[in-house]
Design a protein around this motif. Structure first.
Motif, PDB file in Angstrom:
ATOM      1  N   TYR A  69       0.826  -1.202   0.000  1.00 16.21           N
ATOM      2  CA  TYR A  69       0.000   0.000   0.000  1.00 16.21           C
ATOM      3  C   TYR A  69       0.865   1.258   0.000  1.00 16.21           C
ATOM      4  O   TYR A  69       0.558   2.230  -0.700  1.00 16.21           O
ATOM      5  CB  TYR A  69      -0.943   0.024   1.204  1.00 16.21           C
ATOM      6  CG  TYR A  69      -1.832   1.239   1.218  1.00 16.21           C
ATOM      7  CD1 TYR A  69      -2.895   1.354   0.324  1.00 16.21           C
ATOM      8  CD2 TYR A  69      -1.588   2.305   2.084  1.00 16.21           C
ATOM      9  CE1 TYR A  69      -3.700   2.486   0.301  1.00 16.21           C
ATOM     10  CE2 TYR A  69      -2.384   3.439   2.070  1.00 16.21           C
ATOM     11  CZ  TYR A  69      -3.442   3.522   1.178  1.00 16.21           C
ATOM     12  OH  TYR A  69      -4.225   4.646   1.153  1.00 16.21           O
ATOM     13  N   ALA A  73       0.325   4.393  -2.498  1.00 15.40           N
ATOM     14  CA  ALA A  73      -0.478   5.449  -1.887  1.00 15.40           C
ATOM     15  C   ALA A  73       0.045   6.835  -2.226  1.00 15.40           C
ATOM     16  O   ALA A  73       1.149   7.001  -2.754  1.00 15.40           O
ATOM     17  CB  ALA A  73      -0.500   5.259  -0.372  1.00 15.40           C
ATOM     18  N   LYS A  76       0.894  11.547   1.634  1.00 14.10           N
ATOM     19  CA  LYS A  76       0.443  11.682   3.021  1.00 14.10           C
ATOM     20  C   LYS A  76       0.276  10.310   3.671  1.00 14.10           C
ATOM     21  O   LYS A  76       0.755  10.074   4.788  1.00 14.10           O
ATOM     22  CB  LYS A  76      -0.881  12.461   3.088  1.00 14.10           C
ATOM     23  CG  LYS A  76      -1.369  12.702   4.503  1.00 14.10           C
ATOM     24  CD  LYS A  76      -2.620  13.564   4.537  1.00 14.10           C
ATOM     25  CE  LYS A  76      -2.292  15.016   4.336  1.00 14.10           C
ATOM     26  NZ  LYS A  76      -3.459  15.900   4.593  1.00 14.10           N
ATOM     27  N   ASP A  77      -0.383   9.392   2.975  1.00 18.52           N
ATOM     28  CA  ASP A  77      -0.549   8.040   3.514  1.00 18.52           C
ATOM     29  C   ASP A  77       0.788   7.312   3.603  1.00 18.52           C
ATOM     30  O   ASP A  77       1.048   6.578   4.567  1.00 18.52           O
ATOM     31  CB  ASP A  77      -1.508   7.226   2.634  1.00 18.52           C
ATOM     32  CG  ASP A  77      -2.965   7.449   3.000  1.00 18.52           C
ATOM     33  OD1 ASP A  77      -3.244   8.329   3.841  1.00 18.52           O
ATOM     34  OD2 ASP A  77      -3.835   6.749   2.447  1.00 18.52           O
ATOM     35  N   LYS A  80       2.524   8.216   6.737  1.00 21.15           N
ATOM     36  CA  LYS A  80       1.953   7.558   7.917  1.00 21.15           C
ATOM     37  C   LYS A  80       2.465   6.125   8.038  1.00 21.15           C
ATOM     38  O   LYS A  80       2.816   5.666   9.140  1.00 21.15           O
ATOM     39  CB  LYS A  80       0.420   7.544   7.833  1.00 21.15           C
ATOM     40  CG  LYS A  80      -0.244   8.906   7.751  1.00 21.15           C
ATOM     41  CD  LYS A  80      -0.042   9.740   8.984  1.00 21.15           C
ATOM     42  CE  LYS A  80      -0.889  11.022   8.926  1.00 21.15           C
ATOM     43  NZ  LYS A  80      -0.593  11.938  10.027  1.00 21.15           N
ATOM     44  N   PHE A 168      -5.069  12.406  11.324  1.00 22.69           N
ATOM     45  CA  PHE A 168      -6.181  11.856  10.564  1.00 22.69           C
ATOM     46  C   PHE A 168      -5.654  10.741   9.667  1.00 22.69           C
ATOM     47  O   PHE A 168      -4.773  10.975   8.846  1.00 22.69           O
ATOM     48  CB  PHE A 168      -6.854  12.948   9.723  1.00 22.69           C
ATOM     49  CG  PHE A 168      -7.334  14.118  10.532  1.00 22.69           C
ATOM     50  CD1 PHE A 168      -8.503  14.040  11.270  1.00 22.69           C
ATOM     51  CD2 PHE A 168      -6.591  15.291  10.568  1.00 22.69           C
ATOM     52  CE1 PHE A 168      -8.929  15.115  12.038  1.00 22.69           C
ATOM     53  CE2 PHE A 168      -7.009  16.371  11.328  1.00 22.69           C
ATOM     54  CZ  PHE A 168      -8.187  16.289  12.064  1.00 22.69           C
ATOM     55  N   LEU A 169      -6.181   9.555   9.841  1.00 25.68           N
ATOM     56  CA  LEU A 169      -5.779   8.420   9.014  1.00 25.68           C
ATOM     57  C   LEU A 169      -6.831   8.132   7.956  1.00 25.68           C
ATOM     58  O   LEU A 169      -8.032   8.201   8.233  1.00 25.68           O
ATOM     59  CB  LEU A 169      -5.588   7.166   9.873  1.00 25.68           C
ATOM     60  CG  LEU A 169      -4.468   7.181  10.919  1.00 25.68           C
ATOM     61  CD1 LEU A 169      -4.346   5.800  11.558  1.00 25.68           C
ATOM     62  CD2 LEU A 169      -3.147   7.621  10.329  1.00 25.68           C
ATOM     63  N   SER A 170      -6.400   7.800   6.773  1.00 24.52           N
ATOM     64  CA  SER A 170      -7.337   7.349   5.750  1.00 24.52           C
ATOM     65  C   SER A 170      -7.905   6.009   6.193  1.00 24.52           C
ATOM     66  O   SER A 170      -7.273   5.279   6.968  1.00 24.52           O
ATOM     67  CB  SER A 170      -6.626   7.196   4.409  1.00 24.52           C
ATOM     68  OG  SER A 170      -5.718   6.105   4.450  1.00 24.52           O
ATOM     69  N   PRO A 171      -9.108   5.658   5.741  1.00 22.21           N
ATOM     70  CA  PRO A 171      -9.691   4.359   6.127  1.00 22.21           C
ATOM     71  C   PRO A 171      -8.771   3.190   5.815  1.00 22.21           C
ATOM     72  O   PRO A 171      -8.698   2.231   6.593  1.00 22.21           O
ATOM     73  CB  PRO A 171     -10.983   4.303   5.302  1.00 22.21           C
ATOM     74  CG  PRO A 171     -11.353   5.737   5.082  1.00 22.21           C
ATOM     75  CD  PRO A 171     -10.045   6.463   4.931  1.00 22.21           C
ATOM     76  N   GLU A 172      -8.036   3.263   4.713  1.00 23.26           N
ATOM     77  CA  GLU A 172      -7.182   2.135   4.330  1.00 23.26           C
ATOM     78  C   GLU A 172      -5.987   1.988   5.275  1.00 23.26           C
ATOM     79  O   GLU A 172      -5.637   0.878   5.684  1.00 23.26           O
ATOM     80  CB  GLU A 172      -6.695   2.296   2.889  1.00 23.26           C
ATOM     81  CG  GLU A 172      -5.878   1.118   2.376  1.00 23.26           C
ATOM     82  CD  GLU A 172      -6.638  -0.203   2.343  1.00 23.26           C
ATOM     83  OE1 GLU A 172      -5.994  -1.245   2.186  1.00 23.26           O
ATOM     84  OE2 GLU A 172      -7.884  -0.193   2.462  1.00 23.26           O
ATOM     85  N   VAL A 173      -5.368   3.106   5.646  1.00 19.07           N
ATOM     86  CA  VAL A 173      -4.243   3.030   6.583  1.00 19.07           C
ATOM     87  C   VAL A 173      -4.726   2.518   7.936  1.00 19.07           C
ATOM     88  O   VAL A 173      -4.085   1.653   8.557  1.00 19.07           O
ATOM     89  CB  VAL A 173      -3.550   4.405   6.726  1.00 19.07           C
ATOM     90  CG1 VAL A 173      -2.527   4.366   7.870  1.00 19.07           C
ATOM     91  CG2 VAL A 173      -2.855   4.786   5.427  1.00 19.07           C
ATOM     92  N   GLU A 174      -5.861   3.030   8.389  1.00 17.11           N
ATOM     93  CA  GLU A 174      -6.397   2.556   9.669  1.00 17.11           C
ATOM     94  C   GLU A 174      -6.688   1.055   9.611  1.00 17.11           C
ATOM     95  O   GLU A 174      -6.382   0.312  10.553  1.00 17.11           O
ATOM     96  CB  GLU A 174      -7.663   3.328  10.042  1.00 17.11           C
ATOM     97  CG  GLU A 174      -8.227   2.897  11.402  1.00 17.11           C
ATOM     98  CD  GLU A 174      -9.470   3.665  11.805  1.00 17.11           C
ATOM     99  OE1 GLU A 174     -10.197   3.164  12.697  1.00 17.11           O
ATOM    100  OE2 GLU A 174      -9.733   4.748  11.231  1.00 17.11           O
TER     101      GLU A 174
END
Length: 202
Positions: A69, A73, A76-77, A80, A168-174
């Motif tokens: 990922y 990505a 920003k992601d 993270k 703030f995390l994207s749904p995929e990173v979370e």
């Protein structure tokens, strides 16, 4: 039983997201990792090799899904996930973020002082006597690179202005972190309640 010694070799490289992505792409394509040394070291092979070895150490602690990922990505992601790899590699950074910064953030106390870092260091010296053997210059670099990493990933506003920033995390990173170990969400200031209340179906 003595505690495992802290790995402080992160002083060789801060977040270095572009170099991290170069190394990750080489690892995923099974390329010769030495091929990126010159680029990373800006023509200096020895420097590039030292940085590349440190970045490789971090990346091997990501899950295959996290690694895949990260290279696909947005920046920003990717930052993270790179920070996740750092916290999975270096306990000294991980514990500082969770034990000091997260606790401050939860209490709406956003300004980080040098005194709070010194208190953290002094607390760890009692458990990790190897910290006592560091020279003044090494101690400075351990602190300097730690805060540089925090600046690069957006945990603090800047090294000069150490103000904690909301994460703030994207749904995929979370999702990728929860699948790995939900407790790792603490490095992004998730509360215990938010960690338990997963929005994702298993």
């Amino acid at each position: 039983m003595p505690l495992m010694k802290y790995n402080l070799s992160y002083t060789a490289a801060s977040l270095r997201i572009h170099d991290t992505l170069l190394v990750a792409e080489a690892m995923l394509s099974n390329s010769d990792l030495h091929s990126v040394d010159e680029q990373i070291g800006k023509g200096k092979m020895a420097t590039g090799k030292r940085i590349r070895q440190e970045l490789t150490k971090r990346l091997t602690n990501l899950t295959p899904q996290q690694m895949d990922y990260m290279v696909e990505a947005g920046l920003k992601d990717a930052c993270k996930v790179a920070f996740l790899s750092i916290c999975k590699t270096y306990d000294y950074i991980h514990q500082f973020v969770v034990e000091v910064l997260r606790e401050k953030f939860i209490q709406f106390d956003y300004q980080v002082s040098d005194g709070e870092y010194i208190t953290y260091y002094n607390r760890k010296v009692e458990l990790h006597t190897e910290l006592e053997t560091l020279t003044e210059s090494s101690l400075y670099k351990v602190k300097q690179v730690l805060f540089k990493i925090l600046e690069e990933v957006g945990i603090i506003h800047s090294v000069r202005n150490k103000v904690l920033q909301p994460q703030f995390l994207s749904p995929e990173v979370e999702r990728l972190i929860r699948k790995d170990n939900p407790e790792l969400l603490r490095i992004f200031f998730f509360s215990d309640a938010d960690i338990k209340q997963s929005p994702f179906l298993e």
